[in-house]
Design a protein around this motif. Structure first.
Motif, PDB file in Angstrom:
ATOM      1  N   SER A 143      -0.892   1.694  -5.205  1.00 42.87           N
ATOM      2  CA  SER A 143      -0.469   0.484  -4.513  1.00 42.87           C
ATOM      3  C   SER A 143      -0.090  -0.583  -5.533  1.00 42.87           C
ATOM      4  O   SER A 143      -0.583  -0.571  -6.664  1.00 42.87           O
ATOM      5  CB  SER A 143      -1.597  -0.043  -3.623  1.00 42.87           C
ATOM      6  OG  SER A 143      -1.898   0.883  -2.605  1.00 42.87           O
ATOM      7  N   GLU A 164      -7.642  -7.909  -0.489  1.00 42.37           N
ATOM      8  CA  GLU A 164      -6.742  -8.348   0.578  1.00 42.37           C
ATOM      9  C   GLU A 164      -6.076  -9.638   0.145  1.00 42.37           C
ATOM     10  O   GLU A 164      -6.498 -10.279  -0.832  1.00 42.37           O
ATOM     11  CB  GLU A 164      -7.485  -8.510   1.901  1.00 42.37           C
ATOM     12  CG  GLU A 164      -8.710  -9.375   1.827  1.00 42.37           C
ATOM     13  CD  GLU A 164      -9.548  -9.302   3.100  1.00 42.37           C
ATOM     14  OE1 GLU A 164     -10.057 -10.358   3.492  1.00 42.37           O
ATOM     15  OE2 GLU A 164      -9.684  -8.222   3.678  1.00 42.37           O
ATOM     16  N   LYS A 212      -9.119  -0.178  -1.668  1.00 37.45           N
ATOM     17  CA  LYS A 212     -10.097  -0.098  -0.581  1.00 37.45           C
ATOM     18  C   LYS A 212     -11.517  -0.303  -1.091  1.00 37.45           C
ATOM     19  O   LYS A 212     -12.302  -1.034  -0.487  1.00 37.45           O
ATOM     20  CB  LYS A 212      -9.954   1.231   0.142  1.00 37.45           C
ATOM     21  CG  LYS A 212      -8.624   1.348   0.871  1.00 37.45           C
ATOM     22  CD  LYS A 212      -8.408   2.707   1.503  1.00 37.45           C
ATOM     23  CE  LYS A 212      -7.028   2.756   2.153  1.00 37.45           C
ATOM     24  NZ  LYS A 212      -6.714   4.064   2.703  1.00 37.45           N
ATOM     25  N   ASP A 213     -11.864   0.327  -2.218  1.00 36.78           N
ATOM     26  CA  ASP A 213     -13.222   0.196  -2.774  1.00 36.78           C
ATOM     27  C   ASP A 213     -13.546  -1.242  -3.155  1.00 36.78           C
ATOM     28  O   ASP A 213     -14.688  -1.687  -3.017  1.00 36.78           O
ATOM     29  CB  ASP A 213     -13.398   1.094  -3.994  1.00 36.78           C
ATOM     30  CG  ASP A 213     -13.480   2.576  -3.654  1.00 36.78           C
ATOM     31  OD1 ASP A 213     -13.611   2.909  -2.445  1.00 36.78           O
ATOM     32  OD2 ASP A 213     -13.399   3.393  -4.591  1.00 36.78           O
ATOM     33  N   THR A 232      -4.744   3.375  -4.525  1.00 36.84           N
ATOM     34  CA  THR A 232      -5.036   2.847  -3.189  1.00 36.84           C
ATOM     35  C   THR A 232      -6.537   2.943  -2.915  1.00 36.84           C
ATOM     36  O   THR A 232      -7.106   2.076  -2.258  1.00 36.84           O
ATOM     37  CB  THR A 232      -4.220   3.618  -2.139  1.00 36.84           C
ATOM     38  OG1 THR A 232      -2.828   3.442  -2.462  1.00 36.84           O
ATOM     39  CG2 THR A 232      -4.472   3.119  -0.736  1.00 36.84           C
ATOM     40  N   ARG A 233      -7.175   3.968  -3.467  1.00 37.97           N
ATOM     41  CA  ARG A 233      -8.634   4.085  -3.323  1.00 37.97           C
ATOM     42  C   ARG A 233      -9.330   2.859  -3.923  1.00 37.97           C
ATOM     43  O   ARG A 233     -10.268   2.320  -3.330  1.00 37.97           O
ATOM     44  CB  ARG A 233      -9.139   5.347  -4.003  1.00 37.97           C
ATOM     45  CG  ARG A 233     -10.662   5.468  -3.950  1.00 37.97           C
ATOM     46  CD  ARG A 233     -11.151   6.687  -4.672  1.00 37.97           C
ATOM     47  NE  ARG A 233     -10.849   7.856  -3.871  1.00 37.97           N
ATOM     48  CZ  ARG A 233     -11.097   9.095  -4.235  1.00 37.97           C
ATOM     49  NH1 ARG A 233     -11.634   9.341  -5.415  1.00 37.97           N
ATOM     50  NH2 ARG A 233     -10.820  10.097  -3.444  1.00 37.97           N
ATOM     51  N   LEU A 243       0.826  -1.207   0.000  1.00 37.17           N
ATOM     52  CA  LEU A 243       0.000   0.000   0.000  1.00 37.17           C
ATOM     53  C   LEU A 243       0.858   1.253   0.000  1.00 37.17           C
ATOM     54  O   LEU A 243       1.809   1.363   0.763  1.00 37.17           O
ATOM     55  CB  LEU A 243      -0.918   0.032   1.222  1.00 37.17           C
ATOM     56  CG  LEU A 243      -2.106  -0.916   1.231  1.00 37.17           C
ATOM     57  CD1 LEU A 243      -2.854  -0.806   2.550  1.00 37.17           C
ATOM     58  CD2 LEU A 243      -3.036  -0.641   0.075  1.00 37.17           C
ATOM     59  N   ASN A 294     -12.198  -3.824  -1.714  1.00 36.58           N
ATOM     60  CA  ASN A 294     -11.938  -4.670  -0.535  1.00 36.58           C
ATOM     61  C   ASN A 294     -10.903  -5.752  -0.849  1.00 36.58           C
ATOM     62  O   ASN A 294     -11.076  -6.912  -0.483  1.00 36.58           O
ATOM     63  CB  ASN A 294     -13.224  -5.303  -0.009  1.00 36.58           C
ATOM     64  CG  ASN A 294     -14.176  -4.276   0.543  1.00 36.58           C
ATOM     65  OD1 ASN A 294     -13.765  -3.326   1.217  1.00 36.58           O
ATOM     66  ND2 ASN A 294     -15.452  -4.430   0.246  1.00 36.58           N
TER      67      ASN A 294
END
Length: 71
Positions: free
Chosen positions: A26, A52, A47-48, A43-44, A21, A50
């Motif tokens: 990222s 991982e 996150k949007d 990076t947005r 990140l 999800n």
């Protein structure tokens, strides 16, 4: 929109192996049957979506230029 509706011929199914990140962008490493594919996305978006480690994804590769070097 479904993945089939996207006009990208190079699609690699895999799982996220690593995420680095950054503040703005990222790096996402995806382990595929063909090897590791690394994507640089915002990076947005990480996150949007999800995203991982372990998430199943499809890496869509569309390039207007591919360079080669003789070995």
């Amino acid at each position: 929109m479904t993945i089939q509706a996207i006009n990208v011929r190079n699609q690699f199914r895999g799982k996220i192996k690593a995420i680095l990140l950054g503040q703005i962008v990222s790096e996402i490493d995806v382990e595929t049957a063909a090897g590791i594919v690394t994507s640089v996305i915002t990076t947005r978006s990480v996150k949007d979506l999800n995203l991982e480690i372990g998430t199943e994804v499809v890496a869509l590769v569309k390039a207007t230029e591919v360079s080669l070097a003789k070995l």
